[in-house]
Design an enzyme around this catalytic site. Structure first.
Site, PDB file in Angstrom:
ATOM      1  N   SER A 105      -9.806  -0.713   7.019  1.00  0.00           N
ATOM      2  CA  SER A 105      -9.251  -0.580   5.668  1.00  0.00           C
ATOM      3  C   SER A 105      -8.526  -1.784   5.095  1.00  0.00           C
ATOM      4  CB  SER A 105      -8.331   0.624   5.600  1.00  0.00           C
ATOM      5  OG  SER A 105      -9.106   1.785   5.457  1.00  0.00           O
TER       6      SER A 105
ATOM      7  N   LYS B  18       0.870  -1.180   0.000  1.00  0.00           N
ATOM      8  CA  LYS B  18       0.000   0.000   0.000  1.00  0.00           C
ATOM      9  C   LYS B  18       0.908   1.232   0.000  1.00  0.00           C
ATOM     10  CE  LYS B  18      -3.906   1.961   2.636  1.00  0.00           C
ATOM     11  NZ  LYS B  18      -4.809   1.741   3.785  1.00  0.00           N
TER      12      LYS B  18
ATOM     13  N   SER C 205      -9.618   1.740   2.810  1.00  0.00           N
ATOM     14  CA  SER C 205      -8.770   2.557   1.967  1.00  0.00           C
ATOM     15  C   SER C 205      -7.720   1.762   1.197  1.00  0.00           C
ATOM     16  CB  SER C 205      -8.071   3.617   2.821  1.00  0.00           C
ATOM     17  OG  SER C 205      -7.249   3.003   3.797  1.00  0.00           O
TER      18      SER C 205
HETATM   19  N1  GLN Z   1     -13.181   4.057   6.423  1.00  0.00           N
HETATM   20  C1  GLN Z   1     -12.460   4.451   7.618  1.00  0.00           C
HETATM   21  C2  GLN Z   1     -12.057   5.894   7.518  1.00  0.00           C
HETATM   22  O1  GLN Z   1     -12.287   6.492   6.516  1.00  0.00           O
HETATM   23  C3  GLN Z   1     -11.320   3.538   7.900  1.00  0.00           C
HETATM   24  C4  GLN Z   1     -10.096   3.871   7.153  1.00  0.00           C
HETATM   25  C5  GLN Z   1      -8.937   3.002   7.531  1.00  0.00           C
HETATM   26  O2  GLN Z   1      -9.066   1.960   8.152  1.00  0.00           O
HETATM   27  N2  GLN Z   1      -7.757   3.503   7.158  1.00  0.00           N
HETATM   28  O3  GLN Z   1     -11.511   6.447   8.441  1.00  0.00           O
END
Ligand code: GLN
Length: 484
Positions: free
Chosen positions: A174, A75, A150
């Site tokens: 994410s 990532k 994400s």
């Molecule tokens: N969807 C969550 C957010 O927008 C989790 C994101 C994540 O785990 N990095 O904060």
């Protein structure tokens, strides 16, 4: 070749069925011919071939390990020395990291071959990979759908069999949510298990690195390679890392699976609920028992997370000021104007929204009402889990309330987007390990994820349950049409 598991690749490399260089070339070709998925920000072909050559020499000498010569993708929030590391943001569009994250370094030392850096929501804020400065990633199961976020680039790349494994980060879901949307296995370990050094920070008390792959067994191999104490990360846990692969084959007879009423309530898509119910009955057939458990404060998870995560983000993201690294505005009148213009140009709308919410929640007048209150809720949520784990070994439910949604479907409504994390972010708030495993498909042919949450530092039980489930089902072997 691309459909093999990590263990199968390792065997093929050892028996010289193909070399790491051949495997790497093959996957680089696939990445090239599937570029419309937009799963990569950077492809590191030259470096990958060099690493593969080195791995082949190591294997020839007979001193390779289980990960030697296996390709992977990172990532784009893991810093990689000499390689662009954007975090999905314009503000880091020219940032070549001077050092590598501990996770990157450890997997490189284990002989893995990095194919590239994957697309993601800007600063890991999002549930769909639509918040990337580099454009949205498509879901290989259906190109009109999001891959989740994400870590959506990582998930799409593995689902399309462009790489056998990918790293991700999970602050509120994410790793697990994109794994669920793309039909993969993905694990977020306990907070502190995997070093955060060199992982660009979003919300430091919630962020945790982890892995996605086609199978739980593959996740176990890579998790073993990336876990463990790191003195460069002050929140890293100094406890021995169990051999995650050793526990996979244990029987799960007698294990107790907790089913929280709150996770099976209304609001969950009918197909998702049905599929998860069927997965639970597989565990029962294998000798596990189920009990009902209560997580009475789970409804507070979303509001609690969406105060704490932005609060930490507003502080962490203060470092992006155009002075030390990344984008700097071309036109400004003085230093204050330089900061402001740089940040106005460099950050996208969701990141700006979080910085504003976070700064507000931390301001003198509202600190008690929001930040402190959310911290108290966080404790209650963690206590709920501690109580539930007195009667069960793992908690099961759906990873997400629905399967992958359409690109653009939720971009105008941030709250709808946030509600995707309803089942995932409480594990981050409590610091617990959690995993998503493919459990079937909905009527539209989109993958459904089964979510398992474990006791603190008990990744082994989750991996054991997931692997035994996969020995008795074949959902994880399905490949999206056109990518087999
Ligand atoms: N969807 C969550 C957010 O927008 C989790 C994101 C994540 O785990 N990095 O904060």
């Amino acid at each position: 070749m691309e459909n093999r598991t990590l263990t199968e690749h390792a065997n093929a490399l050892r028996t010289k069925e193909y070399s790491s260089v051949e495997l790497t070339r093959h996957l680089l070709d696939r990445i090239h011919s599937n570029s419309r998925l937009n799963s990569f920000v950077t492809v590191t072909a030259k470096q990958a071939l060099k690493q593969a050559e080195r791995a082949d020499r190591q294997i020839a000498r007979g001193d390779g390990g289980s990960l030697t010569g296996i390709p992977l993708v990172h990532k784009d929030l893991f810093c990689t020395e000499g390689v662009l590391t954007t975090c999905g943001s314009r503000i880091l569009e020219n940032f070549i990291s001077p050092y590598s994250a501990t996770v990157v370094e450890r997997l490189e030392e284990a002989g893995m071959v990095m194919l590239g850096k994957t697309n993601m929501d800007e600063f890991a804020m999002g549930s769909s990979t639509e918040n990337s400065h580099y454009g949205p990633t498509l879901n290989p199961w259906n190109h009109d759908r999001v891959p989740g976020g994400s870590s959506g680039g990582s998930a799409a790349a593995v689902a399309a069999r462009l790489a056998p494994v990918a790293t991700g980060s999970d602050t509120g879901g994410s790793i697990r949510q994109p794994a669920a949307f793309c039909g993969l296995s993905g694990i977020k370990p306990s907070y502190g298990r995997v070093s955060r050094y060199g992982m660009i920070a979003f919300a430091s008390s919630l962020d945790q690195g982890g892995v996605m792959a086609a199978s739980v067994e593959d996740c176990a191999h890579v998790l073993k390679g990336m876990s463990g104490f790191d003195e460069q990360d002050s929140t890293s846990i100094n406890r021995p890392v169990p051999d995650y692969t050793a526990a996979l084959s244990d029987s799960i007879a007698g294990k107790v699976i907790g089913l929280p009423r709150e996770f099976f309530s209304s609001g969950v898509d009918e197909d998702v609920a049905k599929t998860v119910g069927e997965a639970v009955s597989v565990f029962k057939k294998l000798g596990a028992r189920t009990v009902e458990v209560d997580l009475p404060n789970s409804a507070a998870g979303i509001p609690c997370y969406y105060v704490l995560a932005p609060a930490e983000a507003s502080s962490n993201l203060a470092r992006f000021d155009g002075v030390r690294y990344g984008h700097r505005a071309a036109d400004y009148t003085d230093i204050i104007d330089m900061y402001e213009t740089t940040r106005a140009e460099g950050f996208g709308p969701e990141v700006k929204r979080r910085i504003m919410i976070g700064a507000y929640a931390l301001s003198i007048g509202y600190f008690e009402a929001y930040y402190i209150k959310a911290q108290k809720l966080r404790r209650l949520i963690a206590d709920d889990f501690a109580r539930a784990f007195e009667t069960c070994d793992a908690i099961a439910g759906p990873t997400t309330p629905t399967t992958a949604f359409r690109i653009g479907q939720k971009t105008d409504d941030p709250v709808q987007m946030y509600l995707n994390d309803i089942f995932t972010n409480s594990a981050n708030l409590a610091g617990l390990p959690a995993m998503s495993v493919p459990a079937g498909f909905d009527r539209k042919g989109l993958p459904v994820g089964l979510h398992l949450i474990g006791r603190y530092l008990d990744e082994s039980t989750l991996l054991n349950l997931g692997h035994q489930y996969q020995l008795n089902t074949d959902w994880h072997r399905r490949v999206p049409k056109g990518y087999a």
